[in-house]
Design a protein around this motif. Structure first.
Motif, PDB file in Angstrom:
ATOM      1  N   ILE A 143       0.863  -1.183   0.000  1.00 35.17           N
ATOM      2  CA  ILE A 143       0.000   0.000   0.000  1.00 35.17           C
ATOM      3  C   ILE A 143       0.898   1.231   0.000  1.00 35.17           C
ATOM      4  O   ILE A 143       1.708   1.423   0.912  1.00 35.17           O
ATOM      5  N   GLY A 144       0.767   2.064  -1.022  1.00 36.38           N
ATOM      6  CA  GLY A 144       1.511   3.313  -1.055  1.00 36.38           C
ATOM      7  C   GLY A 144       0.753   4.403  -0.310  1.00 36.38           C
ATOM      8  O   GLY A 144      -0.484   4.439  -0.345  1.00 36.38           O
ATOM      9  N   TYR A 145       1.480   5.285   0.354  1.00 39.95           N
ATOM     10  CA  TYR A 145       0.852   6.414   1.045  1.00 39.95           C
ATOM     11  C   TYR A 145      -0.087   7.159   0.107  1.00 39.95           C
ATOM     12  O   TYR A 145      -1.181   7.556   0.487  1.00 39.95           O
ATOM     13  N   ASN A 146       0.336   7.328  -1.137  1.00 42.29           N
ATOM     14  CA  ASN A 146      -0.524   7.943  -2.154  1.00 42.29           C
ATOM     15  C   ASN A 146      -0.216   7.299  -3.503  1.00 42.29           C
ATOM     16  O   ASN A 146       0.604   6.376  -3.605  1.00 42.29           O
ATOM     17  N   ASP A 147      -0.869   7.770  -4.532  1.00 38.44           N
ATOM     18  CA  ASP A 147      -0.677   7.190  -5.866  1.00 38.44           C
ATOM     19  C   ASP A 147       0.737   7.407  -6.389  1.00 38.44           C
ATOM     20  O   ASP A 147       1.288   6.553  -7.094  1.00 38.44           O
ATOM     21  N   LEU A 148       1.324   8.568  -6.097  1.00 36.18           N
ATOM     22  CA  LEU A 148       2.674   8.822  -6.582  1.00 36.18           C
ATOM     23  C   LEU A 148       3.649   7.778  -6.045  1.00 36.18           C
ATOM     24  O   LEU A 148       4.493   7.259  -6.782  1.00 36.18           O
ATOM     25  N   VAL A 149       3.537   7.464  -4.771  1.00 42.08           N
ATOM     26  CA  VAL A 149       4.404   6.446  -4.166  1.00 42.08           C
ATOM     27  C   VAL A 149       4.145   5.084  -4.812  1.00 42.08           C
ATOM     28  O   VAL A 149       5.080   4.351  -5.159  1.00 42.08           O
ATOM     29  N   ALA A 150       2.877   4.733  -4.971  1.00 45.71           N
ATOM     30  CA  ALA A 150       2.536   3.441  -5.585  1.00 45.71           C
ATOM     31  C   ALA A 150       3.041   3.364  -7.021  1.00 45.71           C
ATOM     32  O   ALA A 150       3.555   2.327  -7.456  1.00 45.71           O
ATOM     33  N   VAL A 185      -1.228  -1.033  -4.380  1.00 44.66           N
ATOM     34  CA  VAL A 185      -2.371  -0.116  -4.343  1.00 44.66           C
ATOM     35  C   VAL A 185      -1.896   1.268  -3.926  1.00 44.66           C
ATOM     36  O   VAL A 185      -0.879   1.425  -3.250  1.00 44.66           O
ATOM     37  N   GLY A 186      -2.667   2.279  -4.332  1.00 38.81           N
ATOM     38  CA  GLY A 186      -2.346   3.666  -3.980  1.00 38.81           C
ATOM     39  C   GLY A 186      -3.493   4.316  -3.244  1.00 38.81           C
ATOM     40  O   GLY A 186      -4.374   3.656  -2.687  1.00 38.81           O
ATOM     41  N   PHE A 187      -3.468   5.646  -3.261  1.00 42.60           N
ATOM     42  CA  PHE A 187      -4.520   6.422  -2.600  1.00 42.60           C
ATOM     43  C   PHE A 187      -4.583   7.791  -3.261  1.00 42.60           C
ATOM     44  O   PHE A 187      -3.557   8.413  -3.483  1.00 42.60           O
ATOM     45  N   ASP A 188      -5.762   8.254  -3.598  1.00 43.56           N
ATOM     46  CA  ASP A 188      -6.090   9.576  -4.165  1.00 43.56           C
ATOM     47  C   ASP A 188      -6.798   9.468  -5.510  1.00 43.56           C
ATOM     48  O   ASP A 188      -7.689  10.245  -5.806  1.00 43.56           O
ATOM     49  N   ASP A 189      -6.352   8.540  -6.370  1.00 43.96           N
ATOM     50  CA  ASP A 189      -6.861   8.406  -7.729  1.00 43.96           C
ATOM     51  C   ASP A 189      -6.549   9.636  -8.567  1.00 43.96           C
ATOM     52  O   ASP A 189      -7.426  10.274  -9.150  1.00 43.96           O
ATOM     53  N   ILE A 190      -5.253   9.970  -8.642  1.00 45.05           N
ATOM     54  CA  ILE A 190      -4.811  11.018  -9.564  1.00 45.05           C
ATOM     55  C   ILE A 190      -4.943  10.478 -10.988  1.00 45.05           C
ATOM     56  O   ILE A 190      -5.073   9.273 -11.207  1.00 45.05           O
ATOM     57  N   ALA A 191      -4.920  11.361 -11.968  1.00 48.55           N
ATOM     58  CA  ALA A 191      -5.156  10.963 -13.361  1.00 48.55           C
ATOM     59  C   ALA A 191      -4.170   9.887 -13.824  1.00 48.55           C
ATOM     60  O   ALA A 191      -4.546   8.959 -14.546  1.00 48.55           O
ATOM     61  N   PHE A 192      -2.914   9.975 -13.407  1.00 51.25           N
ATOM     62  CA  PHE A 192      -1.902   9.010 -13.838  1.00 51.25           C
ATOM     63  C   PHE A 192      -2.266   7.587 -13.439  1.00 51.25           C
ATOM     64  O   PHE A 192      -1.858   6.625 -14.096  1.00 51.25           O
ATOM     65  N   ALA A 193      -3.014   7.422 -12.361  1.00 54.34           N
ATOM     66  CA  ALA A 193      -3.352   6.085 -11.867  1.00 54.34           C
ATOM     67  C   ALA A 193      -4.142   5.288 -12.890  1.00 54.34           C
ATOM     68  O   ALA A 193      -3.998   4.068 -13.004  1.00 54.34           O
ATOM     69  N   ARG A 194      -4.966   5.980 -13.666  1.00 53.60           N
ATOM     70  CA  ARG A 194      -5.821   5.304 -14.651  1.00 53.60           C
ATOM     71  C   ARG A 194      -5.060   4.924 -15.910  1.00 53.60           C
ATOM     72  O   ARG A 194      -5.544   4.128 -16.711  1.00 53.60           O
ATOM     73  N   TYR A 195      -3.894   5.524 -16.106  1.00 58.30           N
ATOM     74  CA  TYR A 195      -3.130   5.280 -17.337  1.00 58.30           C
ATOM     75  C   TYR A 195      -1.832   4.529 -17.084  1.00 58.30           C
ATOM     76  O   TYR A 195      -1.023   4.361 -17.996  1.00 58.30           O
ATOM     77  N   GLU A 213     -11.396   2.014  -5.959  1.00 61.37           N
ATOM     78  CA  GLU A 213     -11.388   1.793  -7.410  1.00 61.37           C
ATOM     79  C   GLU A 213     -10.498   0.584  -7.689  1.00 61.37           C
ATOM     80  O   GLU A 213      -9.268   0.680  -7.663  1.00 61.37           O
ATOM     81  N   VAL A 214     -11.117  -0.574  -7.928  1.00 62.91           N
ATOM     82  CA  VAL A 214     -10.353  -1.798  -8.186  1.00 62.91           C
ATOM     83  C   VAL A 214      -9.997  -1.851  -9.666  1.00 62.91           C
ATOM     84  O   VAL A 214     -10.879  -1.857 -10.526  1.00 62.91           O
ATOM     85  N   ARG A 215      -8.695  -1.928  -9.941  1.00 56.73           N
ATOM     86  CA  ARG A 215      -8.244  -1.980 -11.337  1.00 56.73           C
ATOM     87  C   ARG A 215      -7.353  -3.208 -11.540  1.00 56.73           C
ATOM     88  O   ARG A 215      -7.705  -4.297 -11.100  1.00 56.73           O
TER      89      ARG A 215
END
Length: 334
Positions: free
Chosen positions: A243-250, A271-281, A324-326
């Motif tokens: 588990i990353g503190y946020n998406d950037l870390v993940a 897994v991350g946290f926040d769901d920044i745009a980069f997470a989807r791509y 958001e399960v991906r």
């Protein structure tokens, strides 16, 4: 001297001499005061135009008692989460004729109180986003910062309007997801030490993991490079999910695993946290917890705008993030 330099060198006294009026009259004209005779106002405007004089926006704001500027203080503008909050505030404030000044504390908690006071002095109001200062420090600062709105933080006893996120609910959803996939050892890449939301994540992880899986906490940070550097250490613990503190870390961890040939999610889930745009791509697309980032900014502006108008702000709001399960999580391979 070029026209720009000339315009900057022209003072209000130059305009007053050219228009044959007092500097005070020029000031009243520039600040659109209705007490100035129409003919005098015309002379002043013509003199200013001929000299290339442009009044200082700051000086005008001081004269009017308002600047039409508000400020936002963030701990790290390099984080897309805070960029999205800023976008929400800027768009909403712009509709009402306000502009937004941005100050970045660069994850230096000791600088934060000084930056908050300095930016507040230059603007009509302040948005404090994810402040790293201690609760008591914020309580002591409050009187010097009003009006202000607190985002991504709740401080008991603080009367300022607050827009928050239920990080505990998000972590509980992640824990249930990973436990449901059969993971029995999970590593958490911890965020900045001064981050209250990181502490909330940690507290909830310890409570929720009990009886479900072993939890290993590793010091990390909040940026891509932090996750990239910590990925090896996380893998070395024997954890099957990270588990990353946020998406950037993940996303940083994903990058390291790709570089060293570790398959995600076949060998380890991330897994991350926040769901920044980069997470989807990302490849694979990142499982994360979605926080309504722009909505945080919009809601913050609604409350600050109300206070600036002398009205009662809307009640405090706390958003519940959603899982958001991906593609970056799968069943425990062991």
């Amino acid at each position: 001297m070029d026209p720009v330099e000339r315009a900057h060198s022209v003072t209000i006294r130059d305009v007053a001499r050219a228009a044959q009026v007092s500097p005070a009259t020029v000031s009243r004209v520039m600040n659109r005061r209705s007490t100035v005779d129409v003919e005098l106002a015309r002379r002043v405007q013509q003199a200013a135009a001929s000299l290339g004089y442009h009044p200082s926006a700051v000086a005008q704001g001081l004269a009017r008692g308002r600047t039409d500027l508000v400020s936002i203080l963030v701990p790290d503008l390099g984080n897309p989460m805070f960029q999205s909050v800023l976008r929400g505030i800027s768009r909403a404030a712009g509709v009402e004729g306000y502009r937004v000044l941005v100050t970045d504390s660069h994850e230096m908690p000791l600088e934060e109180p000084f930056l908050a006071q300095e930016t507040r002095l230059r603007t009509d109001g302040l948005v404090l986003c994810s402040p790293r200062s201690h609760d008591q420090e914020l309580l002591e600062l409050a009187g010097k910062l009003e009006p202000f709105v607190l985002v991504n933080r709740h401080v008991e006893g603080l009367l300022a309007p607050t827009v928050a996120v239920d990080y505990a609910a998000g972590i509980r959803a992640l824990v249930a997801h990973l436990a449901g996939l059969g993971h029995r050892h999970v590593a958490y890449l911890s965020g900045p030490m001064a981050s209250v939301s990181n502490q909330q994540r940690l507290d909830t992880l310890h409570a929720s993991a009990e009886g479900r899986f072993e939890l290993t906490v590793l010091e990390c940070g909040s940026m891509h490079e932090d996750g990239y550097e910590a990925a090896d250490r996380a893998l070395g613990t024997g954890a099957t999910a990270i588990i990353g503190y946020n998406d950037l870390v993940a996303l940083g961890a994903l990058g390291k695993f790709h570089a060293i040939g570790v398959s995600v999610p076949d060998q380890v889930s991330v897994v991350g946290f926040d769901d920044i745009a980069f997470a989807r791509y990302a490849s694979p697309m990142l499982t994360t917890v979605a926080v309504p980032q722009e909505a945080l900014g919009e809601e913050a502006w609604q409350r600050l705008s109300a206070v600036l108008r002398g009205e009662e702000p809307p009640a405090d709001v706390c958003f519940t993030p959603r899982l958001e399960v991906r593609q970056s999580t799968a069943r425990n391979p062991r």
